[in-house]
Write a protein that holds these residues in place. Sequence first.
Motif, PDB file in Angstrom:
ATOM      1  N   GLY A 171     -35.406  52.104  25.818  1.00 20.61           N
ATOM      2  CA  GLY A 171     -36.185  53.281  26.188  1.00 20.61           C
ATOM      3  C   GLY A 171     -37.417  53.445  25.314  1.00 20.61           C
ATOM      4  N   GLU A 172     -37.246  53.190  24.011  1.00 16.86           N
ATOM      5  CA  GLU A 172     -38.398  53.288  23.111  1.00 16.86           C
ATOM      6  C   GLU A 172     -39.428  52.222  23.446  1.00 16.86           C
ATOM      7  OE1 GLU A 172     -39.247  55.557  20.875  1.00 16.86           O
ATOM      8  OE2 GLU A 172     -37.483  56.698  21.500  1.00 16.86           O
ATOM      9  N   HIS A 173     -38.938  51.028  23.730  1.00 17.33           N
ATOM     10  CA  HIS A 173     -39.866  49.963  24.119  1.00 17.33           C
ATOM     11  C   HIS A 173     -40.664  50.362  25.356  1.00 17.33           C
ATOM     12  CE1 HIS A 173     -39.782  46.382  21.694  1.00 17.33           C
ATOM     13  NE2 HIS A 173     -38.486  46.518  21.496  1.00 17.33           N
ATOM     14  N   GLN A 174     -39.925  50.886  26.348  1.00 18.70           N
ATOM     15  CA  GLN A 174     -40.618  51.225  27.589  1.00 18.70           C
ATOM     16  C   GLN A 174     -41.560  52.404  27.359  1.00 18.70           C
ATOM     17  OE1 GLN A 174     -41.000  49.552  30.254  1.00 18.70           O
ATOM     18  NE2 GLN A 174     -42.275  51.101  31.240  1.00 18.70           N
ATOM     19  N   ALA A 175     -41.187  53.286  26.441  1.00 18.89           N
ATOM     20  CA  ALA A 175     -42.083  54.413  26.133  1.00 18.89           C
ATOM     21  C   ALA A 175     -43.412  53.894  25.590  1.00 18.89           C
ATOM     22  CB  ALA A 175     -41.421  55.348  25.125  1.00 18.89           C
ATOM     23  N   ILE A 176     -43.330  52.824  24.817  1.00 23.23           N
ATOM     24  CA  ILE A 176     -44.560  52.229  24.272  1.00 23.23           C
ATOM     25  C   ILE A 176     -45.398  51.635  25.407  1.00 23.23           C
ATOM     26  CG2 ILE A 176     -45.434  50.342  22.828  1.00 23.23           C
ATOM     27  CD1 ILE A 176     -42.804  50.869  21.099  1.00 23.23           C
ATOM     28  N   THR A 177     -44.715  50.892  26.297  1.00 21.80           N
ATOM     29  CA  THR A 177     -45.430  50.303  27.438  1.00 21.80           C
ATOM     30  C   THR A 177     -46.032  51.404  28.311  1.00 21.80           C
ATOM     31  OG1 THR A 177     -43.714  48.604  27.399  1.00 21.80           O
ATOM     32  CG2 THR A 177     -45.232  48.580  29.259  1.00 21.80           C
ATOM     33  N   THR A 178     -45.243  52.451  28.498  1.00 22.84           N
ATOM     34  CA  THR A 178     -45.708  53.582  29.305  1.00 22.84           C
ATOM     35  C   THR A 178     -46.969  54.198  28.697  1.00 22.84           C
ATOM     36  OG1 THR A 178     -43.419  54.037  29.904  1.00 22.84           O
ATOM     37  CG2 THR A 178     -45.008  55.797  30.316  1.00 22.84           C
ATOM     38  N   ALA A 179     -46.948  54.348  27.365  1.00 24.48           N
ATOM     39  CA  ALA A 179     -48.108  54.923  26.678  1.00 24.48           C
ATOM     40  C   ALA A 179     -49.312  53.998  26.795  1.00 24.48           C
ATOM     41  CB  ALA A 179     -47.763  55.163  25.212  1.00 24.48           C
ATOM     42  N   LYS A 180     -49.044  52.712  26.652  1.00 23.25           N
ATOM     43  CA  LYS A 180     -50.107  51.726  26.736  1.00 23.25           C
ATOM     44  C   LYS A 180     -50.823  51.799  28.083  1.00 23.25           C
ATOM     45  CE  LYS A 180     -49.834  47.235  24.512  1.00 23.25           C
ATOM     46  NZ  LYS A 180     -48.858  46.152  24.325  1.00 23.25           N
ATOM     47  N   TRP A 181     -50.028  51.984  29.138  1.00 25.83           N
ATOM     48  CA  TRP A 181     -50.606  52.006  30.481  1.00 25.83           C
ATOM     49  C   TRP A 181     -50.939  53.421  30.945  1.00 25.83           C
ATOM     50  CZ3 TRP A 181     -52.449  47.887  32.955  1.00 25.83           C
ATOM     51  CH2 TRP A 181     -52.039  46.619  32.507  1.00 25.83           C
ATOM     52  N   GLY A 182     -50.648  54.393  30.095  1.00 26.75           N
ATOM     53  CA  GLY A 182     -51.018  55.771  30.423  1.00 26.75           C
ATOM     54  C   GLY A 182     -50.382  56.275  31.698  1.00 26.75           C
ATOM     55  N   ILE A 183     -49.062  56.029  31.855  1.00 27.98           N
ATOM     56  CA  ILE A 183     -48.370  56.465  33.065  1.00 27.98           C
ATOM     57  C   ILE A 183     -47.964  57.932  32.914  1.00 27.98           C
ATOM     58  CG2 ILE A 183     -46.416  56.051  34.592  1.00 27.98           C
ATOM     59  CD1 ILE A 183     -48.384  53.697  34.460  1.00 27.98           C
ATOM     60  N   ALA A 184     -48.327  58.737  33.896  1.00 27.52           N
ATOM     61  CA  ALA A 184     -48.102  60.176  33.804  1.00 27.52           C
ATOM     62  C   ALA A 184     -46.650  60.535  34.112  1.00 27.52           C
ATOM     63  CB  ALA A 184     -49.027  60.910  34.777  1.00 27.52           C
ATOM     64  N   ARG A 185     -46.210  61.633  33.539  1.00 26.16           N
ATOM     65  CA  ARG A 185     -44.868  62.159  33.743  1.00 26.16           C
ATOM     66  C   ARG A 185     -44.595  62.431  35.221  1.00 26.16           C
ATOM     67  NH1 ARG A 185     -41.199  65.990  31.251  1.00 26.16           N
ATOM     68  NH2 ARG A 185     -39.645  66.409  32.863  1.00 26.16           N
ATOM     69  N   GLU A 186     -45.580  63.055  35.897  1.00 26.82           N
ATOM     70  CA  GLU A 186     -45.381  63.448  37.294  1.00 26.82           C
ATOM     71  C   GLU A 186     -45.125  62.231  38.172  1.00 26.82           C
ATOM     72  OE1 GLU A 186     -48.017  64.404  35.366  1.00 26.82           O
ATOM     73  OE2 GLU A 186     -46.994  66.288  34.874  1.00 26.82           O
ATOM     74  N   ALA A 187     -45.860  61.163  37.904  1.00 27.51           N
ATOM     75  CA  ALA A 187     -45.691  59.954  38.713  1.00 27.51           C
ATOM     76  C   ALA A 187     -44.293  59.383  38.523  1.00 27.51           C
ATOM     77  CB  ALA A 187     -46.745  58.921  38.321  1.00 27.51           C
ATOM     78  N   GLN A 188     -43.785  59.477  37.285  1.00 28.96           N
ATOM     79  CA  GLN A 188     -42.443  58.968  37.012  1.00 28.96           C
ATOM     80  C   GLN A 188     -41.388  59.820  37.711  1.00 28.96           C
ATOM     81  OE1 GLN A 188     -41.790  58.131  32.755  1.00 28.96           O
ATOM     82  NE2 GLN A 188     -44.006  58.200  32.510  1.00 28.96           N
ATOM     83  N   ASP A 189     -41.567  61.121  37.641  1.00 28.60           N
ATOM     84  CA  ASP A 189     -40.604  62.013  38.295  1.00 28.60           C
ATOM     85  C   ASP A 189     -40.584  61.781  39.805  1.00 28.60           C
ATOM     86  OD1 ASP A 189     -39.861  63.057  35.904  1.00 28.60           O
ATOM     87  OD2 ASP A 189     -40.973  64.948  36.098  1.00 28.60           O
ATOM     88  N   GLU A 190     -41.733  61.444  40.346  1.00 27.88           N
ATOM     89  CA  GLU A 190     -41.804  61.203  41.781  1.00 27.88           C
ATOM     90  C   GLU A 190     -41.021  59.949  42.174  1.00 27.88           C
ATOM     91  OE1 GLU A 190     -45.834  61.577  43.201  1.00 27.88           O
ATOM     92  OE2 GLU A 190     -45.250  60.599  45.072  1.00 27.88           O
ATOM     93  N   VAL A 191     -41.119  58.925  41.339  1.00 31.04           N
ATOM     94  CA  VAL A 191     -40.337  57.707  41.600  1.00 31.04           C
ATOM     95  C   VAL A 191     -38.841  58.040  41.568  1.00 31.04           C
ATOM     96  CG1 VAL A 191     -39.697  55.447  40.669  1.00 31.04           C
ATOM     97  CG2 VAL A 191     -42.110  56.115  40.782  1.00 31.04           C
ATOM     98  N   ALA A 192     -38.455  58.851  40.580  1.00 37.48           N
ATOM     99  CA  ALA A 192     -37.046  59.235  40.460  1.00 37.48           C
ATOM    100  C   ALA A 192     -36.602  60.042  41.666  1.00 37.48           C
ATOM    101  CB  ALA A 192     -36.830  60.030  39.173  1.00 37.48           C
ATOM    102  N   LEU A 193     -37.440  60.964  42.069  1.00 36.49           N
ATOM    103  CA  LEU A 193     -37.114  61.810  43.214  1.00 36.49           C
ATOM    104  C   LEU A 193     -36.899  60.956  44.463  1.00 36.49           C
ATOM    105  CD1 LEU A 193     -37.086  64.873  44.220  1.00 36.49           C
ATOM    106  CD2 LEU A 193     -39.348  64.333  45.132  1.00 36.49           C
TER     107      LEU A 193
END
Lengths: 331, 442, 453
Positions: free
Chosen positions: B184-206
């Motif tokens: 999870g920490e690794h992916q958080a770093i990748t997520t930060a690197k690519w600037g992926i927004a929270r809302e977009a992630q929640d939408e995938v989950a939904l």
Amino acid sequence: MTGGPASDGRRVEDLPGLPGLGGLYVKGAAASATKRPRPGGVTLPAVTYRVPGVATGDPATAARLRAYQDLVGEPASDVLPAGFLHVLVFPVATALMVRGDFPLPLLGMVHLRNAIRMLRPVRLGDVLEVRAWAENPRPHRRGVQVDVVAEADVSGELAWRGVSTYLAKGFQVAGAPGSATAESAEPSEPVEARDFWTPPLPTGRWRLDAGTGRAYGAVSGDRNPIHMSALSAKAFGFPKAIAHGMYTAARALADVGPAHRGEAYEWTVEFFRPVLLPGTVDVAIRRTGGVVHPGERPASGSSYVYDGWRPGKDTRHFTGTVTPLPLPPKE
Amino acid sequence: MATNQPPTAAPRDAYIVGGNRIPFSRAGKKYVNASNQEMFTAALEGLVARFGLQGERLGEVAGGAVLKHSRDFNLIRESVLGSSLSAQTPAYDVQQACATGLEAAIAVTNKIRLGQIESAIAGGTDTVSDAPIAVSERLRKALLEANHAKTLGARIRPFTRLKPADLAPASPSTSEPRTGLSMGEHQAITTAKWGIAREAQDEVALNSHHNLARAWDAGFFDDLVTPFRGLTRDDNLRGDTSLEKLSKLKPVFGLKLPEPAVPTMTAGNSTPLTDGASAVLFASREWADAHDLPVLARFVDAETAAVDFVHGHEGLLMAPVHAVPRLLARNGLALEDIDFFEIHEAFASTVLTTFAAWEDEEYCRTELGLDGAFGKVDRSRLNVNGSSLAAGHPFAATGGRIIATAAKLVAARAAETGRPARALISVCAAGGLGATAIVESA
Amino acid sequence: MADKYTQAVNTGFTRTLAKRLGLPRPSLLRRHTPGAPLTVGPVLVVSDDASVADADVIAKALLGWDLDVRRSAESTAGDEHFRWGAVVLVLTGAQTPESVSGAVLAAGSTLRRLAPNGRVVTVSRAPESGDAPAVAATRAGVEGFLRSVAKELRAGATGNAVQLTGGAEVDSASALAAVRFFLSAKSAYVDGQVLPVGPSGAAVDTAYWERPLEGKVAVVTGAARGIGAAIAKTLARDGATVVVVDVPPAGEALTAVANEVKGTALQLDVTAPDAGAKILEHATGRHGRLDIVVHNAGILRDKLLANMDAAKWDSVIAVNLASQLRIDEYLLGAGVEGLHIVSLASTSGIAGNKGQSNYAFSKSGVIGRTAATAPLVAALNGTINAVAPGFIETDMTRSIPFATREVARRLSSLLQGGQPVDVAEAIAFLASPAAAGVNGQVLRVCGQNLVGK
């Protein structure tokens, strides 16, 4: 102790073997109290210590190497990591620093940085000639800094060279007028860089337990009380035990790994705030010098930069580089 | 691309006959007393029952578990012996972290394609609830030393060196051994690197939850899942979740990343620890015909990749980003040729960083060696019947879940349109690994 | 397994105690085991004068089954220890009530020496429209006679009637198959029943009886547990390839059944609109054909009608009745030839049961639809029949409160509940090729329960 030819104006004194660190610490601790800033500044002893035949083929050294590799995360190998050579020759440098005419106190000096060059691989069984001396006292905004240089030859060829830079707070360079030169003392390190540093994204996280200092103390022989326990560290003004700087640097070197650094490399480290134990350190190990495409080898000259800091804070612990070097041509 | 070889004509094709899994269950719930062997045997038994394979000697069964007891050194073979398959069915264990199931499928289909075997089952199982607990390294060494000692004194001596802390059990860690960072920490770093927004992630989950719930309600899993231990549906599934509910969850990963990174990964857009098992039946066309078994899809080709995450060069879970362009190029396909994208949702952001990377011209040129951006994935084709965020992710079992789902999807689409349909499967894994595959309607 | 009471009164000290106290003592029923003799002893075949020829035909068939067949009880008269395994009373030719006297009394004289688990089987003709009154009276009389005799029998013995209809011959496949079924241990819990048997083909050869369903493909719904699982196992034992069907949530148990019977599992809700298509597709796709469909899936949602809600009523009707109609309609519409359909009815559907108005409606409905579907299936050379179980020892009946359960159990001539396999055996018989002449019938498997017809 036998005399020898002078080099760079320094007299060479041969030691019969590697000194025992325990005794040196006792001596160093006792002498530390007497070493205070004096008018006239710091003058280093013009002496080079030499140990002509340091054997590495004995079982004890092999076991120690294995323990060192396990501890810092190096793969098991008969090739001595640069950090292991540092701990191997450390007693010679220490012996120098506990000399009565060495003007700075062993305990209480701050390890500022280290630059080590591994020029050719050293293997278990190689016999080393080790030399150590101190040089280049120069002003620091909080005192004086001095380089303790150590070298190791194999078969008459320089294989390893380490420069450890220490700060003695409150001391002055000989002939320096007070602390007036403090501002120009550290051109390589602007004040802003220290105070306004922002960490990069980490590539790893180290969880260092309370015994980390004792564990590295056991394999390195460096049982400086500030590393051994919270109690002993408090005696020297630290709230808790602190990790050996060279341990953190050695882990970073191991994280870069033998495949990426090659057999000859330069390894530098600069220390900032100490790592309190137990503690967690976020590290970033980054390759500089361009992208390597799939199937390609890293271009020569590409090197690694590493940083360590406290997770979630801007508290910087260390930074350093690992740069592959060309191997000398085989004869 | 340097690695892009012209496709080698396989002697023949390998087909997916069907799949079976047990419902996936959140760790510590329904399967708390179920072992990997019990779960995989159950998955096998359901598959045997579905296709009438009792007493059948299959070519082989391959699979594995990521979290494995030392007693399970022959986990898959032991499961076969406990199943209704012929005891003469060979088996072996495979382990490639979260890609175990897909890698097992690649292995057995290659054997089928080569003509070495006619039929096979590939799959995997994992339990976090029944995970192995190891003793500390110091205690382990003491036990070994005592075991080798000859005298009583020598046997006792190693233990005198132990400290109380050495007696605490060492749980399996989800941290990467080389970095000390959790996935999870690794992916958080990748997520930060690519600037992926929270809302977009929640939408995938939904979407994952809603799609999976809809598929369950439509009976899509009636012939893909067999209940186990009283559980009849994936119990991580929240069909009634909403963006509002997801947006209220607190981030759990990347909390200590330096500015300007913002924590975005929550328990809602990250896959929970899950228990479960899956199995997929593969065969040559001849074998399937001889057994009166219709085939769903062809297992066309596969590609695995790995990335150097240790030196921060690439994100831990980004290997599929590298594998897919190579896989598609080798097969003369582009992203537009794919009808279904079955992308394992280790985290919602894994899917999004994958897409972001493929859409980034500079990245695709420098990292993937492409001429420009790889392309854009049509989101309406993504995980149309849900994926790991909703179903859960029992590491080695995920590959089998996805393959069976993909095979059924392309078969149904082809039956509906009369044209071939294709699915792309992508599974990222610990260690910077990734496995990908193409499945096409038979 | 027999219930605990039945076990107790048949073993050890509790057996003596029960005898002393005069407690009812249900017997341990003999059930079919492969290789065991068909009957527990010699078989007496008696008839009235007009039926001698038919009796000879039957006796000859019985000899062909390796039975010890006697045409008279005389040779055994003095032997105190002699026990009859079965009595077959052939009355097919009887035209007047007076003419059967000799035969029934001869049969009656053997009953004291009928072995435990012995059998009484009558073979007669059904009263049919156009019969002379005396003939109809005689034929109808056999029914009441048989039911009464069945109630007199003790120690696991049963009495059942084969009633030939439509001019069926005694040596036809179905007539002999019905006689054999009633003589055998397979009908252990069938008692006091009258089974009409219509015309069918020539008698099957002896090899048939080992695996009567060899080569057949059967679908059993609700097969995950209880009676459904027993049906699947029994059909498989008789040689059928079995497709077991149950709702997806029952899949774990269904898998175990499928793998035990070496069949295939089909997770399917029978109320789905396309259930019939899915069943036919699976059976023909995987196994090449479809010969037998057993509609066993059923649910209970008991409630007094005053308290009944739509969900309880509708779900019972949907699963127990409407699904069967829809599936049958699909299969017949698809023109499946030679299909043997067997449905699960219930004694509740015949006699009614408090709190089961929905269930009884569905099961009574099954009986009505069975009769109505019979000619439609016959047009495709198939049959449709129903089996009405009485009190069967299952997970479902184990949930009934103890006192109620005890009363229900002892309310039959056999003083005990039946086993799932008893229902399964009746279904296997009705689904078999030799039972082709049995169509549109309801066979009760109830140990001659006191309620209902």
